[in-house]
Design a protein around this motif. Structure first.
Motif, PDB file in Angstrom:
ATOM      1  N   LYS A 134      89.061  44.329 -51.015  1.00  0.00           N
ATOM      2  CA  LYS A 134      87.656  44.811 -49.828  1.00  0.00           C
ATOM      3  C   LYS A 134      87.094  45.130 -51.288  1.00  0.00           C
ATOM      4  O   LYS A 134      85.743  44.302 -51.428  1.00  0.00           O
ATOM      5  CB  LYS A 134      87.823  45.710 -49.350  1.00  0.00           C
ATOM      6  CG  LYS A 134      89.132  45.106 -47.862  1.00  0.00           C
ATOM      7  CD  LYS A 134      88.554  46.755 -47.094  1.00  0.00           C
ATOM      8  CE  LYS A 134      89.271  46.605 -45.705  1.00  0.00           C
ATOM      9  NZ  LYS A 134      89.593  47.853 -44.854  1.00  0.00           N
ATOM     10  N   LEU A 135      87.633  45.510 -52.366  1.00  0.00           N
ATOM     11  CA  LEU A 135      86.992  45.425 -53.938  1.00  0.00           C
ATOM     12  C   LEU A 135      86.652  43.653 -54.399  1.00  0.00           C
ATOM     13  O   LEU A 135      85.565  43.951 -54.279  1.00  0.00           O
ATOM     14  CB  LEU A 135      87.250  46.420 -54.463  1.00  0.00           C
ATOM     15  CG  LEU A 135      86.960  48.143 -54.408  1.00  0.00           C
ATOM     16  CD1 LEU A 135      87.717  48.856 -54.964  1.00  0.00           C
ATOM     17  CD2 LEU A 135      85.956  48.567 -53.594  1.00  0.00           C
ATOM     18  N   SER A 174      85.579  41.736 -46.647  1.00  0.00           N
ATOM     19  CA  SER A 174      85.856  42.266 -46.381  1.00  0.00           C
ATOM     20  C   SER A 174      86.349  43.422 -44.894  1.00  0.00           C
ATOM     21  O   SER A 174      87.227  43.876 -44.341  1.00  0.00           O
ATOM     22  CB  SER A 174      85.104  43.749 -46.897  1.00  0.00           C
ATOM     23  OG  SER A 174      84.102  43.445 -46.252  1.00  0.00           O
ATOM     24  N   GLU A 205      97.944  49.266 -48.248  1.00  0.00           N
ATOM     25  CA  GLU A 205      96.826  49.896 -48.224  1.00  0.00           C
ATOM     26  C   GLU A 205      96.126  50.739 -48.959  1.00  0.00           C
ATOM     27  O   GLU A 205      94.815  49.658 -49.748  1.00  0.00           O
ATOM     28  CB  GLU A 205      97.118  51.605 -47.777  1.00  0.00           C
ATOM     29  CG  GLU A 205      97.374  52.039 -46.472  1.00  0.00           C
ATOM     30  CD  GLU A 205      97.446  53.395 -45.731  1.00  0.00           C
ATOM     31  OE1 GLU A 205      97.040  53.969 -47.296  1.00  0.00           O
ATOM     32  OE2 GLU A 205      97.563  53.696 -44.625  1.00  0.00           O
ATOM     33  N   GLU A 206      96.859  50.345 -50.529  1.00  0.00           N
ATOM     34  CA  GLU A 206      95.848  49.987 -51.048  1.00  0.00           C
ATOM     35  C   GLU A 206      96.193  48.675 -52.144  1.00  0.00           C
ATOM     36  O   GLU A 206      95.033  48.300 -52.453  1.00  0.00           O
ATOM     37  CB  GLU A 206      97.300  50.828 -53.037  1.00  0.00           C
ATOM     38  CG  GLU A 206      96.658  50.465 -54.522  1.00  0.00           C
ATOM     39  CD  GLU A 206      97.884  51.022 -54.786  1.00  0.00           C
ATOM     40  OE1 GLU A 206      97.578  50.764 -56.782  1.00  0.00           O
ATOM     41  OE2 GLU A 206      98.814  51.452 -54.660  1.00  0.00           O
ATOM     42  N   MET A 265      95.133  46.082 -49.361  1.00  0.00           N
ATOM     43  CA  MET A 265      94.022  46.105 -48.775  1.00  0.00           C
ATOM     44  C   MET A 265      92.947  46.794 -49.991  1.00  0.00           C
ATOM     45  O   MET A 265      91.639  45.813 -49.582  1.00  0.00           O
ATOM     46  CB  MET A 265      94.251  46.654 -47.592  1.00  0.00           C
ATOM     47  CG  MET A 265      95.427  46.048 -46.802  1.00  0.00           C
ATOM     48  SD  MET A 265      94.351  43.543 -46.150  1.00  0.00           S
ATOM     49  CE  MET A 265      96.121  43.650 -44.918  1.00  0.00           C
ATOM     50  N   GLU A 266      92.225  47.941 -50.085  1.00  0.00           N
ATOM     51  CA  GLU A 266      91.341  48.253 -50.380  1.00  0.00           C
ATOM     52  C   GLU A 266      91.063  47.527 -51.861  1.00  0.00           C
ATOM     53  O   GLU A 266      89.746  47.212 -52.060  1.00  0.00           O
ATOM     54  CB  GLU A 266      91.290  49.926 -51.020  1.00  0.00           C
ATOM     55  CG  GLU A 266      91.567  50.772 -49.707  1.00  0.00           C
ATOM     56  CD  GLU A 266      90.418  51.198 -48.578  1.00  0.00           C
ATOM     57  OE1 GLU A 266      89.240  50.433 -49.743  1.00  0.00           O
ATOM     58  OE2 GLU A 266      90.719  50.975 -47.828  1.00  0.00           O
ATOM     59  N   TRP A 267      92.140  46.860 -52.933  1.00  0.00           N
ATOM     60  CA  TRP A 267      91.765  46.473 -53.612  1.00  0.00           C
ATOM     61  C   TRP A 267      90.767  44.402 -53.674  1.00  0.00           C
ATOM     62  O   TRP A 267      90.013  44.084 -54.542  1.00  0.00           O
ATOM     63  CB  TRP A 267      93.133  45.917 -54.690  1.00  0.00           C
ATOM     64  CG  TRP A 267      93.283  45.514 -56.015  1.00  0.00           C
ATOM     65  CD1 TRP A 267      91.960  45.422 -56.550  1.00  0.00           C
ATOM     66  CD2 TRP A 267      93.657  43.602 -55.607  1.00  0.00           C
ATOM     67  NE1 TRP A 267      92.621  44.504 -57.951  1.00  0.00           N
ATOM     68  CE2 TRP A 267      92.869  43.173 -57.259  1.00  0.00           C
ATOM     69  CE3 TRP A 267      93.960  42.736 -54.954  1.00  0.00           C
ATOM     70  CZ2 TRP A 267      92.837  42.262 -57.628  1.00  0.00           C
ATOM     71  CZ3 TRP A 267      93.745  41.421 -55.504  1.00  0.00           C
ATOM     72  CH2 TRP A 267      93.832  41.093 -56.880  1.00  0.00           C
TER      73      TRP A 267
END
Length: 339
Positions: free
Chosen positions: A297-298, A304, A290-291, A293-295
């Motif tokens: 997307k940013l 995203s 999850e971490e 994926m967030e990285w």
């Protein structure tokens, strides 16, 4: 055919021509559908008997089997270690009580392979045989008590497991582990007397059934035929007996593939895909996924919403996992250093 007055006939041929049971008068032959006419030649009941003594004698007619049967007397190491049932106290007790029997290494010792059971009757049997008298039942105040004889270490282990597993986990099969230490000490290694070979052989016997109306007869006839063939192959050169084939890995340092198998060499790219699949389906790695994926997307806002594209970018994910593992190892080492 039931014997008259519960006395066995003097010979097998004594009742060979009888048409009815001398005890109850029941017909020897089957009756037709009306229940009145006898179907001569079709027996109402057939009893199959396999005499054990001739089979024991035939074991010693094979040089290889005869050598294995007396291995405990000629080739066993007497170093105090338990490798064979002959090293167990039960075997030595038989040698002590019946020295004439023990002096002949060709004498066979038969054992019953069964699950361990404990109860009032088994404790009374021990008392009658003069064994383990300290385990005899105690009768106090109109109640019967069985002295505990469980292995302390296993009991403590089971108590610790109760902290983590639900009550439904502790069935009778798990309870049997309590008796294993004592069984090994008294009877020798478990693998030489457990039920697995016999349970597997039950599957072989079931495969002999061709007529489901007469399963016992099918099993008996097929077993006799296979027994005769195996006995004959002992005297033929370059012929293997019926049964499990010889392993292809004998005298080989590297195991050979199964017949028809192929050895496949994978490249680094395929190995990374397999590694990623394992990591992706591991619960402890989910927070890192999850971490990551967030990285992504940013860093790539235009991509995203494309889940397929996000899942294909695995190189950075490996670096993230390696970084987290190194941080965890450093923290563990630092915490142990400060203790």
């Amino acid at each position: 055919m039931l014997p008259l007055n519960n006395e066995l006939p003097l010979s097998i041929n004594e009742l060979k021509d009888a048409t009815s049971c001398p005890t109850c008068g029941t017909s020897r032959w089957k009756l037709d559908g009306t229940g009145t006419k006898k179907r001569k030649g079709v027996p109402a009941k057939v009893m199959w008997y396999f005499p054990p003594i001739p089979r024991f004698r035939r074991l010693f007619q094979s040089p290889k089997i005869a050598k294995d049967l007396i291995w405990h007397a000629q080739e066993r190491e007497f170093d105090g270690k338990m490798r064979h049932p002959s090293d167990s106290p039960s075997w030595k007790l038989v040698d002590h009580r019946w020295p004439d029997f023990a002096s002949e290494p060709r004498n066979l010792r038969l054992a019953i392979s069964a699950d361990d059971e404990d109860g009032l009757n088994s404790r009374l049997d021990l008392l009658e045989m003069g064994l383990r008298c300290e385990l005899g039942p105690r009768f106090e105040s109109n109640r019967t008590y069985l002295p505990p004889h469980l292995q302390n270490d296993l009991v403590v282990t089971l108590c610790l497991l109760e902290k983590y597993f639900p009550p439904s986990f502790f069935d009778i099969m798990l309870h049997l582990t309590v008796h294993l230490v004592r069984e090994v000490r008294l009877c020798g290694p478990v693998y030489l007397r457990w039920m697995y070979p016999f349970e597997r052989f039950m599957k072989v016997l079931k495969g002999y059934v061709r007529n489901r109306n007469r399963p016992e007869g099918c099993i008996a006839e097929c077993y006799i035929a296979e027994e005769a063939i195996e006995f004959c192959t002992e005297y033929l050169s370059n012929v293997d007996a019926i049964g499990i084939p010889i392993s292809a890995n004998i005298d080989q340092k590297v195991g050979a593939p199964i017949p028809g198998g192929q050895v496949v060499t994978i490249d680094s790219n395929l190995w990374l895909h397999a590694h990623h699949y394992v990591l992706k389906n591991t619960t402890i790695v989910q927070p890192y996924i999850e971490e990551h994926m967030e990285w992504l997307k940013l860093k790539n806002p235009r991509q995203s919403k494309r889940q397929k594209w996000l899942g294909m970018n695995t190189a950075d994910f490996y670096l993230l996992v390696q970084k987290k593992v190194l941080e965890w190892c450093y923290n563990v080492k630092y915490s142990f250093t400060n203790v």
